[in-house]
Design a protein around this motif. Structure first.
Motif, PDB file in Angstrom:
ATOM      1  N   LEU A 134      -3.956  24.800 -15.778  1.00 32.88           N
ATOM      2  CA  LEU A 134      -4.789  25.239 -14.651  1.00 32.88           C
ATOM      3  C   LEU A 134      -4.454  26.680 -14.265  1.00 32.88           C
TER       4      LEU A 134
ATOM      5  N   ASP B 113      -7.616  22.042  -6.289  1.00 37.92           N
ATOM      6  CA  ASP B 113      -7.196  22.125  -4.895  1.00 37.92           C
ATOM      7  C   ASP B 113      -5.674  22.054  -4.792  1.00 37.92           C
ATOM      8  N   CYS B 114      -5.101  20.850  -5.055  1.00 39.84           N
ATOM      9  CA  CYS B 114      -3.680  20.636  -4.732  1.00 39.84           C
ATOM     10  C   CYS B 114      -2.715  21.291  -5.709  1.00 39.84           C
ATOM     11  N   LYS B 115      -3.106  21.516  -6.946  1.00 32.89           N
ATOM     12  CA  LYS B 115      -2.241  22.027  -8.025  1.00 32.89           C
ATOM     13  C   LYS B 115      -1.018  21.142  -8.233  1.00 32.89           C
TER      14      LYS B 115
ATOM     15  N   GLY C  60      -1.398  17.462  -9.102  1.00 26.96           N
ATOM     16  CA  GLY C  60      -1.701  16.168  -9.708  1.00 26.96           C
ATOM     17  C   GLY C  60      -2.181  15.110  -8.738  1.00 26.96           C
ATOM     18  N   SER C  61      -2.606  15.510  -7.541  1.00 26.37           N
ATOM     19  CA  SER C  61      -2.968  14.497  -6.548  1.00 26.37           C
ATOM     20  C   SER C  61      -4.462  14.413  -6.244  1.00 26.37           C
ATOM     21  N   CYS C  62      -5.153  15.555  -6.231  1.00 29.30           N
ATOM     22  CA  CYS C  62      -6.548  15.512  -5.764  1.00 29.30           C
ATOM     23  C   CYS C  62      -7.515  15.118  -6.885  1.00 29.30           C
TER      24      CYS C  62
ATOM     25  N   LEU D 101      -9.218  17.054  -8.790  1.00 28.43           N
ATOM     26  CA  LEU D 101     -10.362  17.963  -8.981  1.00 28.43           C
ATOM     27  C   LEU D 101     -10.300  18.727 -10.301  1.00 28.43           C
ATOM     28  N   CYS D 102      -9.104  18.920 -10.842  1.00 32.83           N
ATOM     29  CA  CYS D 102      -8.989  19.757 -12.047  1.00 32.83           C
ATOM     30  C   CYS D 102      -9.058  18.936 -13.332  1.00 32.83           C
TER      31      CYS D 102
ATOM     32  N   LEU E 127      -5.311  16.098 -16.209  1.00 26.37           N
ATOM     33  CA  LEU E 127      -5.374  17.018 -15.069  1.00 26.37           C
ATOM     34  C   LEU E 127      -4.807  18.350 -15.546  1.00 26.37           C
TER      35      LEU E 127
ATOM     36  N   CYS F 243      -3.713  20.798 -14.032  1.00 24.46           N
ATOM     37  CA  CYS F 243      -2.531  21.299 -13.304  1.00 24.46           C
ATOM     38  C   CYS F 243      -1.261  20.580 -13.735  1.00 24.46           C
TER      39      CYS F 243
END
Ligand code: FES
Length: 364
Positions: free
Chosen positions: A282, A295-297, A299-301, A303-304, A329, A331
């Protein structure tokens, strides 16, 4: 004979149930949200302590020591943002979760929370998630925290003390004011606290300087379980040095990975990036201005999330979000060969592209 068949059938059923849980329920559980109330808010220097409970006093979902919550909110510009915060409270009780937020200078959610959070506010958060937790056994436990990394390790210390294990916490901070929960930690029974200050004030009688593997090995020995919640470089070095000394049970909660020292090309949707000097795929894509949601960078949201078309990679952060086949992910990984990816955004665009209406063939 039949006893054995019965026991084996039970075991098979257990494994089947476990598989079904991971396959069907886990993605659903990740999507669930909780509306909780802040019933206490305390600011301490650059830290914000939050106590969250159910607005009607109901019991909260069970958390494991070491897990975190994802908080959803808006930054100071009003844009949606989410961040993961470890649960610091004793996870044997389900009346409240305690979190600690460090106000990072460029932290979008931390700054908004630090400036605006008040008691009785409602916050939206995930169910407890994450795989960092105390391993079973009777082995001594050595917890190694730096700064706000104390939060998951405090919950783990409380659990290990309850299990009557030998527990040592080595806690690195800049100065005494940065030692979170210090008065409480000093009062814990059956527990050894080794605070270590890098910039101690005059009169500090404790340990000064940096934590090193020799100190940890002296405290735990070869058979202890070592748990880390520190910066990536510090953790990597300590784990490497401990393994040379003969301690191999090391576990860590990675905040972020160390920067890659290898150059691999990353291609996504026709854009090019390079892994050299980047902590994750990412980061490499962002550095090359490749458009991708994130968003979080951490591993939680989720989005990536991207799809791997070809190439090899290694997991550098734990993903707390379910990923399907070939999905990762961005990130949470670093490439170990040239990598070709497609963004799920791009795939969705293709699906959303209107299908041209069928036209009647022109008469010949
Ligand atoms: S940016 Fe949130 S999971 Fe990757």
């Amino acid at each position: 004979m039949w006893d054995l068949v019965f026991a084996l059938s039970l075991l098979a059923l257990f494994w089947l149930g476990r598989g079904l849980w991971w396959h069907w329920y886990e993605p659903y559980a990740e999507a669930r949200r909780l509306n909780l109330q802040l019933y206490r808010v305390k600011r301490q220097g650059a830290y914000l302590k939050l106590w969250l409970r159910h607005p009607e006093g109901a019991l909260l979902p069970k958390a494991r020591a070491g897990q975190h919550l994802l908080l959803y909110g808006t930054d100071l510009a009003g844009k949606a943002v989410s961040r993961a915060y470890s649960i610091a409270s004793d996870c044997s009780q389900r009346r409240y979760y305690q979190l600690v937020v460090k106000a990072e200078p460029d932290g979008r959610l931390s700054q908004a929370l630090f400036q605006k959070a008040e008691a009785l506010d409602t916050v939206l958060c995930s169910y407890p998630r994450g795989h960092f937790s105390l391993k079973p056994g009777r082995a001594p436990v050595v917890l190694v925290a730096a700064g706000v990394g104390i939060t998951p390790l405090l919950a783990m210390a409380l659990q290990a003390i309850r299990q009557r294990r030998q527990v040592t916490l080595v806690y690195q901070a800049r100065n005494q004011a940065d030692l979170l929960f210090y008065p409480m930690l000093r009062r814990l029974p059956a527990f050894t606290l080794v605070p270590c200050l890098s910039q101690p004030e005059a009169g500090w009688a404790g340990r000064a300087g940096r934590i090193d593997a020799g100190l940890l090995f002296k405290l735990g020995g070869a058979f202890a379980q070592y748990y880390f919640c520190c910066k990536a470089l510090m953790t990597e070095k300590l784990i490497c040095d401990l393994s040379i000394l003969g301690a191999h049970q090391c576990f860590n909660e990675p905040f972020s990975a160390a920067a890659s020292i290898q150059s691999f090309s990353i291609e996504m949707d026709g854009h090019q990036a390079d892994s050299m000097g980047q902590r994750s795929v990412l980061d490499a894509l962002i550095a090359a201005s490749v458009p991708l949601s994130y968003d979080c960078k951490g591993g939680s949201c989720g989005l990536c999330k991207v799809r791997v078309v070809s190439g090899e990679y290694k997991q550098v952060l734990d993903a707390a979000v379910h990923c399907g086949d070939d999905e990762v992910l961005a990130c949470c990984i670093q490439p170990t060969s040239a990598l070709v990816l497609t963004s799920l955004d791009a795939e969705a665009e293709v699906v959303r592209e209107p299908v041209p209406p069928l036209t009647k063939a022109e008469p010949a």
